[in-house]
Structure formats: C-alpha cells, structure tokens
Design an enzyme around this catalytic site. Structure first.
Site, PDB file in Angstrom:
ATOM      1  CE  LYS A 107      26.076  73.801  61.257  1.00 29.45           C
ATOM      2  NZ  LYS A 107      24.810  74.106  62.292  1.00 29.45           N
TER       3      LYS A 107
HETATM    4  C1  LIG Z   1      24.189  73.329  62.610  1.00 29.80           C
HETATM    5  C2  LIG Z   1      24.162  73.377  63.662  1.00 29.80           C
HETATM    6  C3  LIG Z   1      22.421  72.914  65.095  1.00 29.80           C
HETATM    7  C4  LIG Z   1      22.364  71.202  64.702  1.00 29.80           C
HETATM    8  O1  LIG Z   1      23.133  70.265  63.368  1.00 29.80           O
HETATM    9  P1  LIG Z   1      22.807  69.458  62.521  1.00 29.80           P
HETATM   10  O2  LIG Z   1      23.676  68.850  61.660  1.00 29.80           O
HETATM   11  O3  LIG Z   1      21.764  70.661  61.166  1.00 29.80           O
HETATM   12  O4  LIG Z   1      21.208  68.750  63.184  1.00 29.80           O
HETATM   13  C5  LIG Z   1      22.769  72.639  65.842  1.00 29.80           C
HETATM   14  N1  LIG Z   1      23.309  73.402  66.873  1.00 29.80           N
HETATM   15  C6  LIG Z   1      24.409  73.573  66.148  1.00 29.80           C
HETATM   16  C7  LIG Z   1      24.878  75.364  67.908  1.00 29.80           C
HETATM   17  C8  LIG Z   1      24.553  74.527  64.571  1.00 29.80           C
HETATM   18  O5  LIG Z   1      25.188  75.479  64.420  1.00 29.80           O
END
Ligand SMILES: *Cc1c(COP(=O)(O)O)cnc(C)c1O
Length: 438
Positions: A107
């Site tokens: 993220k």
């Molecule tokens: C947010 C997150 C996801 C999911 O990603 P999306 O874009 O919401 O599908 C998967 N793995 C981790 C570690 C995350 O923080």
C-alpha cells in the site's frame, strides 16, 4: 486526461478534482475517460529503464499537463526510494516483492503517490487538506507514513483501541508531525461511523477541507500499475518477448484493477489469477457471472477479508459489464486457510523462501491454475503484498522458525507512541478536529 464516474451521472473531472474528491458526487468511482496506450515501439524503448523512469512514462499519460513534468519526475523520485525486487524461485515462477517501502506492505506504492499529488494540488489553491481515515491496519500506516511531512496536508487517523496488533499500533502512532493518531475506545465500526459523520458535518466543512485516502481514490490506483509494467520489462530483458501471468492476492481488488490498466495500456500480460481467501464474492462472480456478496469472513490473510470489494465496480466498468470478456483476462481462485498455511510451509521447504500469508494465497492460486494445464511455459509472477514479519503469528503457526525483523521495522518499534485517546462519541472527534490549527 479527464475522469468519468462509474455511475455515469456525475460530470467528468480533472485528475486534480478526482484526487481531492476521492469518490464522485454520484457515489461512483473515477475511471480515466480512455486508457492511455503504449505502442510496441514505446514499450521497446523502455528496455533497460529504471522503475522510476517506467513510472514516469505511465504517470505522465494519466496526468497530462496538469503537473509540470519536471515536478512530476521529482515526485516519483521521492515516492519510490526503495527497490522493487523480482525474486526468481525457479525458471518460471517469480515473486515480485512489493513490501520494501516504509510500512512493509504494497500500500506504500499508492499512498505515497496519492500524498504527493494531494500536496501539490492543495498548494496550487493555497489550501490545507485534512485527510481523515478510519483504519484497522495496513491502509492507515501507509497513509500515515505516505503523508508524513507533505506540505499542505495533514492526517487524522482513527483506530480501535486494543483491536490492532502492537506492531500495527506502532506504525499508526509514530509518524508524528502532520500525522495525528486517535485511539478510539470502541471498535472499527465506531471509527468508520465517526469518520462518516465528520464528512457530513456542516460545522466542520466551514472550517476544514476534509478528504479520505481510501483505496477508491484513482490516484492510489494509477501508481499500482507501475510495478506490473516494471515486472514485464524485467522479464523481457531476461527472456525476450514473453507474456507473463500475474497472481494477485485480492481484498478490495484495487491491486488487480491496476494490473488490468497495465494490460490495457499494452504491457505484455497474458492472464491474471485473482486469488482470494474465503471471501470469494468476486471469485464466484468470475465463475458464474452472478454477484452475490457475502458478509465478511475472518481469515488468516486478514488484509484480504472483504465481503463486498469496493473496486469491483471499476473492474466491471473496464469490461463494459461483460462477464465473458472479464473471464478471458481473469481467473478467480479461492484458497482456504488450511491451504494457506500448507503453502507457507511448502514454499519454504522447496525454495527456502518465507512468504507472508497473502503472498501464499496467490502462490497457491497460481499453482492450482497451472495444474489445470493452462498457460504452460509462461512465466508466472506472484505479487507479494506484505513482508512476513508483519504476520509473525501466522508464520509461526506454519513454520518452526523465526522470521527476521527488518531494520526499518525495528526502527518503528523503538519510536515513541503518540496518540490521543477519545471515546466513540462523535462529539469528541468533532472537538478534536475543531481544535486543529487552520
Ligand atoms: C490491502 C492488502 C491486500 C488486498 O489488496 P486489494 O488492492 O485491496 O485487493 C492484500 N495483501 C495485503 C498485505 C494488503 O495490505
């Protein structure tokens, strides 16, 4: 470039408005009016380019003249000061490690870019933007560290007291400066309710410009296409013209949607495996074309525990609601907790590699997809969305060994926690926000 709402009843807007608003007034998500295209010649020219050069080539097409190119280039340099390694497990399976940023989860790619765009657009209008987020984990820390020190912005994040892991709490409460953490004596739903109320409180909107930084913001999505393009270029340098598969651990399906943008831009990608845990609303839709979301189920890959994924609307829009067309590009595969733990074990035994639970879900989904005889000979890239040290409990349930804690995480663990405690009464949040300097 202009941006439309997926609900089609808001007027098209600039990237500036789409970034500062997040959600369109009609409740839809912003999507680009057309997806920029890279010709095979342009893609060939990117051979040998750095991650940041590829990111710049893409960003410039989405943002156009709204940010001077030299400034856009500087912003990207400031965003991606860390590596994006493509680790080879064997000759046809790679792990793209997206956890080398400050908060050890992918993220960071979206939040850091969104923060800089928000700061730039706010400065143009001489405004101070207050980002208000309710968080139960990864998003909040990426937002806190993404906006830290960005002029013309500040962050107020609410988290439920005692309901996030000690490590997450450290990440949420130590950024300091323009980032304020509120520890709410309540649960995550209380935090979300309070944030929603703040957005519609007229006494606040007179004084503050509030915005949210959740994953529906188009400026968090665009930068997530960079690492797909980067991986295809890395593989091209290694193998010549190949079309890899990508296995994507999915929760709100933002990561997957960004991959679809990369494919539609012309980067060579043969197919996507949308990996889910027991929260399989989109998986089932991909299978039979019916969308019937379930309530959220708690699993060991918690960041993917989403019953009704927010980016599904965007995904549908990008395929004109055509289920068959979506199915030609994406296969949905769900993986149960037991298999996730077994996969962490088997990946460690076979390759000496420690995968976090989300990465393990995607790894297993790629294996299942291949075992049905599909796409033989095509390289597979598993997106690794978090460092295993973020999920020590799951790893220790799967493996008899300790995970090494990276230095940058240790640094955060040693910082001083700074949080203001409030009750779950909305008035306490309003009082806090009213008390901020303008
Ligand atoms: C947010 C997150 C996801 C999911 O990603 P999306 O874009 O919401 O599908 C998967 N793995 C981790 C570690 C995350 O923080």
């Amino acid at each position: 470039m202009i941006y439309f709402s997926t609900n089609k009843s808001s007027i098209p807007v600039s990237i500036k408005k789409a970034t500062l608003e997040g959600l369109a007034p009609d409740g839809g998500l912003y999507v680009p009016s057309e997806i920029p295209h890279f010709s095979p010649g342009e893609i060939a020219l990117l051979e040998g380019a750095s991650f940041n050069n590829i990111a710049f080539a893409i960003a410039k097409k989405f943002i156009g003249a709204e940010i001077p190119l030299d400034l856009l280039g500087d912003m990207i340099e400031n965003c991606y000061t860390f590596e994006t390694p493509l680790v080879e497990l064997n000759s046809d399976t790679f792990i793209e490690e997206l956890f080398c940023g400050p908060t050890l989860a992918f993220k960071d790619y979206g939040a850091r870019f969104l923060a800089r765009l928000t700061g730039y657009f706010a400065a143009e209008d001489n405004r101070l933007i207050t980002v208000l987020v309710a968080t139960s984990g990864d998003t909040g820390s990426a937002v806190a560290y993404g906006f830290q020190g960005i002029a013309n912005t500040r962050v107020v994040l609410l988290y439920p007291s005692g309901k996030v892991s000690p490590l997450q709490e450290q990440q949420l409460t130590t950024a300091g400066g323009n980032v304020h953490a509120l520890e709410v004596k309540g649960d995550f739903d209380d935090c979300q309710r309070m944030v929603k109320q703040a957005f519609v409180d007229p006494s606040l909107s007179k004084k503050l410009t509030l915005t949210s930084a959740n994953s529906i913001n188009i400026s968090r999505l665009i930068p997530q296409s960079f690492y797909y393009a980067w991986a295809t270029q890395q593989l091209r340098e290694r193998f010549g013209n190949v079309e890899p598969l990508f296995a994507v651990p999915s929760g709100n399906y933002g990561n997957l949607t960004a991959g679809i943008l990369a494919k539609k831009m012309g980067f060579p990608i043969s197919h996507f495996i949308a990996a889910s845990n027991a929260n399989d609303s989109v998986t089932r839709y991909l299978y039979d074309g019916r969308y019937d979301p379930h309530p959220t189920i708690t699993t060991r890959s918690t960041a993917m525990d989403v019953g009704n994924p927010s980016n599904f609307a965007r995904l549908r829009y990008l395929y004109n609601n055509d289920h068959a067309a979506m199915g030609r590009d994406i296969t949905g595969i769900a993986v149960a907790d037991k298999e996730t733990l077994e996969t962490i074990r088997s990946v460690y035994e076979r390759f000496g590699y420690t995968a976090d639970p989300h990465t393990a879900v995607a790894f297993r989904a790629l294996e299942l997809y291949r075992s049905s005889g599909e796409s033989a000979g095509k390289p597979g890239v598993v997106l690794s969305t978090a460092h295993p040290a973020k999920f020590l409990e799951v790893i220790s349930d799967a493996l008899d060994r300790e995970v090494e804690i990276p230095e940058r995480l240790k640094e955060v663990l040693n910082k001083k926690k700074m949080a203001v405690t409030i009750s779950s009464d909305y008035n306490e949040l309003a009082m806090f926000l009213n008390g901020l300097d303008c």
